[in-house]
Scaffold this active site. Structure first.
Site, PDB file in Angstrom:
ATOM      1  N   CYS A 111      14.547   5.429   5.721  1.00  0.00           N
ATOM      2  CA  CYS A 111      13.723   5.325   4.497  1.00  0.00           C
ATOM      3  C   CYS A 111      13.529   6.678   3.816  1.00  0.00           C
ATOM      4  O   CYS A 111      13.055   6.734   2.682  1.00  0.00           O
ATOM      5  CB  CYS A 111      12.374   4.699   4.818  1.00  0.00           C
ATOM      6  N   HIS A 247       7.726   6.053  -0.955  1.00  0.00           N
ATOM      7  CA  HIS A 247       8.519   4.973  -0.352  1.00  0.00           C
ATOM      8  C   HIS A 247       7.677   3.705  -0.326  1.00  0.00           C
ATOM      9  O   HIS A 247       6.492   3.726   0.050  1.00  0.00           O
ATOM     10  CB  HIS A 247       8.928   5.370   1.074  1.00  0.00           C
ATOM     11  N   ASN A 277      10.504  -3.790   0.741  1.00  0.00           N
ATOM     12  CA  ASN A 277      10.858  -2.461   1.248  1.00  0.00           C
ATOM     13  C   ASN A 277      12.387  -2.351   1.271  1.00  0.00           C
ATOM     14  O   ASN A 277      13.054  -3.118   1.959  1.00  0.00           O
ATOM     15  CB  ASN A 277      10.275  -2.329   2.662  1.00  0.00           C
TER      16      ASN A 277
END
Ligand code: ACO
Length: 320
Positions: A111, A247, A277
């Site tokens: 990520c 993020h 996500n």
């Protein structure tokens, strides 16, 4: 001299999958998912591939920047879900957009992938090893999810985001990046296991495993610290920052980071409600959405921060 983002682009798959759609195929509900995460829907691939999404985001970023593929001499892709072990997604993008003068490679920081790729491009540009870079975050996370594990598969989506980066007088002014490999197994996805004439193997590929509460604790402590360090490195104060593009893992993480920084949550734009996500792709997709909505004006100070598997984290302060 530093490096500046001069254009952005993104691509989301055509197919929208809402929380209600998921509740028809597994034991979950819109109430459970949206109240714990803020996610209402995500896009999942059908025909798209990791490389096709990355190439489309790259083309849109080049168009937004007014830069031709011919000018690009560096392509770095942050991804953990390339279509092939080799060639890299970056090499596939190079071929798809015709950037024949580019050096192209992938980078795995989960990520934080886009932030690690951006800081690597910055280093190449500052060392005069490149003049114009394409930095891409892309994931097809749906292919590494166990669709029988409702505690993970509902959280993630597919998509790509890209930025064109060039040397300039203003741009990136503060960076903080780090890794903590000792905690790697709190968010993990196995690759192929040993498989040769000496080793008996179960050939089934593994899927993503996450200890959600450990990831939550890591994020809400490390991210505010990293933002403080990057802002200090830039010679700025938290109050100077117009937007914090984090993020997009979970709305609760974002709310907690805002609280710890003593900043209004209104300064934290959101895309997780409609994207879920998307790991390395979430920061550049969010940035592109902010750019397309006209939220960014020349001179604005912005923080971008990625965090996740590795464990890894990366924060950049930039002047738009
Ligand atoms: N639908 C319905 N029920 C569910 C679902 C679901 N999709 N998933 C789990 N449950 C159930 C569990 O089975 C459990 O039931 P039980 O109490 O009967 O055993 C109950 O809900 C609670 O499960 P927990 O896993 O304890 O749920 P928690 O409240 O911790 O929330 C969450 C999970 C949202 C993932 C939380 O841990 C979190 O916010 N973690 C932060 C990390 C994160 O967001 N990671 C994303 C990826 S990592 C990254 O990008 C950095």
């Amino acid at each position: 001299m530093t490096s500046r983002i001069v254009g952005t682009g993104s691509y989301l798959p055509e197919t929208v999958v809402t929380n209600d759609d998921l509740s028809k195929i597994m034991d979950t509900s819109d109430e459970w998912i949206s109240s714990r995460t803020g996610i209402r829907e995500r896009r999942l691939v059908k025909e798209e591939t990791t490389a096709s999404m990355a190439a489309e985001a790259a083309k849109r970023a080049l168009e937004n920047a007014g830069v031709s593929a011919d000018e690009i001499d560096l392509i770095i892709v942050g991804t953990i879900t390339g279509d092939y072990v080799t060639p890299s997604t970056a090499c596939e993008v190079q071929a798809a957009i015709g950037a024949e003068h580019a050096l192209a490679f992938d980078l795995n920081a989960a990520c934080s992938g886009f932030m690690f790729a951006l800081s690597s491009a910055h280093a190449y540009l500052q060392a005069n090893l490149a003049n114009a870079a394409l930095v891409i975050g892309v994931e097809t996370l749906s292919k590494i999810m166990d669709w029988n594990d409702r505690s993970t598969c509902v959280l993630f989506g597919d998509g790509a985001g890209a930025a064109v980066v060039k040397r300039d007088e203003v741009g990136l002014s503060g960076l903080d990046l780090g890794s903590d490999g000792a905690k790697g197994m709190v968010l993990a996805c196995p690759n192929r296991t040993n498989n040769n004439p000496l080793v008996q193997t179960d050939k089934a590929l593994g899927y993503t495993y996450m200890d959600g509460q450990e990831v939550y604790k890591f994020a809400v402590t490390t991210v505010p610290e990293s933002i403080h360090k990057a802002v200090e490195h830039a010679g700025l104060e938290i109050g100077d920052i117009k937007y914090f593009a984090l993020h997009q893992a979970n709305i609760r993480i974002i709310q907690s980071v805002a609280k710890r920084l003593k900043v209004s949550v209104d300064k934290f734009p959101i895309s997780l409600d409609h994207c879920g996500n998307i790991s390395a792709a979430s920061v550049p997709i969010l940035l592109d959405e902010m750019n397309q909505k006209g939220m960014l004006e020349r001179g604005d100070k912005i923080v971008m921060s990625g965090f996740g598997g590795g464990l890894t984290w990366g924060t950049a302060v930039l002047t738009w």
